[in-house]
Each structure stands twice: as structure tokens, then as C-alpha cells.
Write a protein that holds these residues in place. Structure first.
Motif, PDB file in Angstrom:
ATOM      1  N   VAL A  13       0.841  -1.232  -0.052  1.00 54.79           N
ATOM      2  CA  VAL A  13      -0.140  -0.013  -0.256  1.00 54.79           C
ATOM      3  C   VAL A  13       1.097   1.296  -0.026  1.00 54.79           C
ATOM      4  CG1 VAL A  13      -1.637   1.505   1.269  1.00 54.79           C
ATOM      5  CG2 VAL A  13      -1.955  -0.943   1.108  1.00 54.79           C
ATOM      6  N   GLU A  22      -3.535   5.824  -5.932  1.00 55.09           N
ATOM      7  CA  GLU A  22      -4.686   5.722  -4.650  1.00 55.09           C
ATOM      8  C   GLU A  22      -5.479   4.562  -5.165  1.00 55.09           C
ATOM      9  OE1 GLU A  22      -6.180   9.118  -3.412  1.00 55.09           O
ATOM     10  OE2 GLU A  22      -4.226  10.254  -3.729  1.00 55.09           O
ATOM     11  N   ALA A  23      -6.141   4.429  -6.404  1.00 59.51           N
ATOM     12  CA  ALA A  23      -7.194   3.394  -6.403  1.00 59.51           C
ATOM     13  C   ALA A  23      -6.417   2.019  -6.575  1.00 59.51           C
ATOM     14  CB  ALA A  23      -7.672   3.619  -7.808  1.00 59.51           C
ATOM     15  N   ARG A  26      -5.970   1.140  -2.916  1.00 58.52           N
ATOM     16  CA  ARG A  26      -7.202   0.412  -2.414  1.00 58.52           C
ATOM     17  C   ARG A  26      -7.634  -1.016  -2.541  1.00 58.52           C
ATOM     18  NH1 ARG A  26      -8.586   5.741  -3.407  1.00 58.52           N
ATOM     19  NH2 ARG A  26      -8.909   7.007  -1.371  1.00 58.52           N
ATOM     20  N   ARG A  27      -7.222  -1.232  -4.051  1.00 61.53           N
ATOM     21  CA  ARG A  27      -7.538  -2.535  -4.431  1.00 61.53           C
ATOM     22  C   ARG A  27      -6.625  -3.479  -3.679  1.00 61.53           C
ATOM     23  NH1 ARG A  27      -7.471  -0.030  -9.332  1.00 61.53           N
ATOM     24  NH2 ARG A  27      -5.424  -0.788  -9.845  1.00 61.53           N
ATOM     25  N   THR A  29      -5.552  -3.377  -0.570  1.00 60.36           N
ATOM     26  CA  THR A  29      -6.131  -3.388   0.633  1.00 60.36           C
ATOM     27  C   THR A  29      -7.282  -4.477   0.604  1.00 60.36           C
ATOM     28  OG1 THR A  29      -5.712  -1.112   1.249  1.00 60.36           O
ATOM     29  CG2 THR A  29      -7.211  -2.293   2.888  1.00 60.36           C
ATOM     30  N   TYR A  89      -3.752   1.176   6.761  1.00 58.38           N
ATOM     31  CA  TYR A  89      -3.784   2.632   7.227  1.00 58.38           C
ATOM     32  C   TYR A  89      -2.203   3.064   7.444  1.00 58.38           C
ATOM     33  CZ  TYR A  89      -8.409   3.866   7.732  1.00 58.38           C
ATOM     34  OH  TYR A  89      -9.758   3.972   7.553  1.00 58.38           O
ATOM     35  N   TRP A  92      -0.694   3.923   4.231  1.00 59.82           N
ATOM     36  CA  TRP A  92      -1.131   5.043   3.622  1.00 59.82           C
ATOM     37  C   TRP A  92      -0.582   6.490   4.586  1.00 59.82           C
ATOM     38  CZ3 TRP A  92      -4.443   6.537  -0.288  1.00 59.82           C
ATOM     39  CH2 TRP A  92      -5.214   5.500  -0.949  1.00 59.82           C
ATOM     40  N   PHE A 145     -12.824   2.683   6.929  1.00 51.79           N
ATOM     41  CA  PHE A 145     -12.216   2.665   5.451  1.00 51.79           C
ATOM     42  C   PHE A 145     -13.340   2.773   4.402  1.00 51.79           C
ATOM     43  CE2 PHE A 145     -10.165   0.594   2.158  1.00 51.79           C
ATOM     44  CZ  PHE A 145      -8.758   0.837   2.272  1.00 51.79           C
ATOM     45  N   PRO A 149     -12.539   6.652   2.997  1.00 48.81           N
ATOM     46  CA  PRO A 149     -11.161   5.970   2.679  1.00 48.81           C
ATOM     47  C   PRO A 149     -10.028   6.982   2.896  1.00 48.81           C
ATOM     48  CG  PRO A 149     -12.516   6.141   0.671  1.00 48.81           C
ATOM     49  CD  PRO A 149     -13.437   6.588   1.812  1.00 48.81           C
ATOM     50  N   ASN A 151      -6.601   8.866   1.908  1.00 48.41           N
ATOM     51  CA  ASN A 151      -6.129   9.515   0.667  1.00 48.41           C
ATOM     52  C   ASN A 151      -5.017  10.277   0.980  1.00 48.41           C
ATOM     53  OD1 ASN A 151      -6.816  11.860   1.992  1.00 48.41           O
ATOM     54  ND2 ASN A 151      -8.535  12.402   0.748  1.00 48.41           N
TER      55      ASN A 151
END
Length: 159
Positions: A13, A22-23, A26-27, A29, A89, A92, A145, A149, A151
């Protein structure tokens, strides 16, 4: 095994976030949550075979009974999700939500454990208290989340 997957989640991540993807972060995760579900299924086997597994390490009946009770109560389903979301997290660069949820879990276990101590409580009750705090933590992080979510922060470069 879940902790090792958590370390990988943080790295994957963090790499995606650092690259501005970013997308994809998320995938990653979500796919790590699926992998955690597979590992948690293995944990379900441990829950039902807890007595046999504890018996590999000791033959003291009280210890075997306590260990098998713990394995059965905690089950690992929500712990796996909690660890993966906590790790995501961190990838991120957002540690506030997991920290607050972890502190909530500690407060629940401390307050609940103190209340259980005041009663004539069984050890299983403490196991279910810990498991309940884990369920609450995983659900809270999952909802946060999903609803908001993480960013990327706007980074200010100084010259």
C-alpha cells in the motif's frame, strides 16, 4: 502468518501511495483482506482443534483447557481483518484511526476485565471480552475505511 501479511500490506500500500496510485492502493487493501480471510479460515480449524494443538505443547490439563478455550473464543476472523486494515492505514501514512481504535480496544478490555474481576468470573468470559473488542475494532476500521477511505496528503516541498 497474518502479521507477516500485514507487513506486506503496509509495504504494498505504501508503494502504491508513494507512486500516486491511490485506486490501486485501495484494491491492494481489499485483496489483502481476502488473503486474510483465507488465513482466518485456517484459524477456524485451529479453533476447533485447539485442544489437540495445545496438547502438543503440554499435558497439564488446566493449560490445555485454557488454551483451547482461548482458541475457540477468539477464532481469528476479525483479528485478521483488524491487522490488515491497521497495516493498510500505516501504508497510507495514516495512523490516527488505527491508534484510536486500538486505544478503544484497550479501554474495553481494561474496563471489562476490571468488571469481570469484581464478579466471580470464568476465564472464558475474559476471552470473549477480548474477542468482542477485536470484532468492534475490525468493524470500526472497516466502516471508517469504507465511508471515508484514506487519501494522499498534499505534500509541501520546501526548497
Amino acid at each position: 502468518m497474518v502479521l507477516a501479511l500485514g507487513v506486506g500490506t503496509t509495504t504494498m500500500v505504501g508503494t502504491c501511495v508513494g507512486a500516486g496510485l491511490e485506486a490501486r492502493a485501495r484494491r491492494v487493501t481489499l485483496s489483502c483482506l481476502l488473503a486474510a480471510a483465507v488465513l482466518a479460515t485456517i484459524g477456524l480449524g485451529v479453533a476447533f482443534l485447539g485442544r489437540s494443538i495445545a496438547g502438543l505443547f503440554t499435558h497439564v490439563e488446566e493449560v490445555v483447557l485454557a488454551a483451547s478455550g482461548y482458541f475457540y473464543a477468539t477464532r481469528a476472523w476479525f483479528m485478521a481483518a483488524f491487522v490488515i486494515l491497521f497495516s493498510a492505514y500505516q501504508g497510507w501514512g495514516r495512523a490516527t484511526a488505527p491508534l484510536l481504535v486500538s486505544l478503544l480496544r484497550v479501554a474495553i478490555v481494561l474496563a471489562g476485565g476490571w468488571m469481570l474481576q469484581q464478579q466471580v468470573a470464568q476465564l472464558d468470559w475474559l476471552y470473549y471480552l477480548v474477542a468482542g473488542s477485536t470484532v468492534l475494532g475490525a468493524l470500526t476500521l472497516g466502516i471508517v475505511f469504507a465511508v471515508r477511505p484514506p487519501n494522499r496528503r498534499a505534500q509541501v516541498l520546501s526548497g
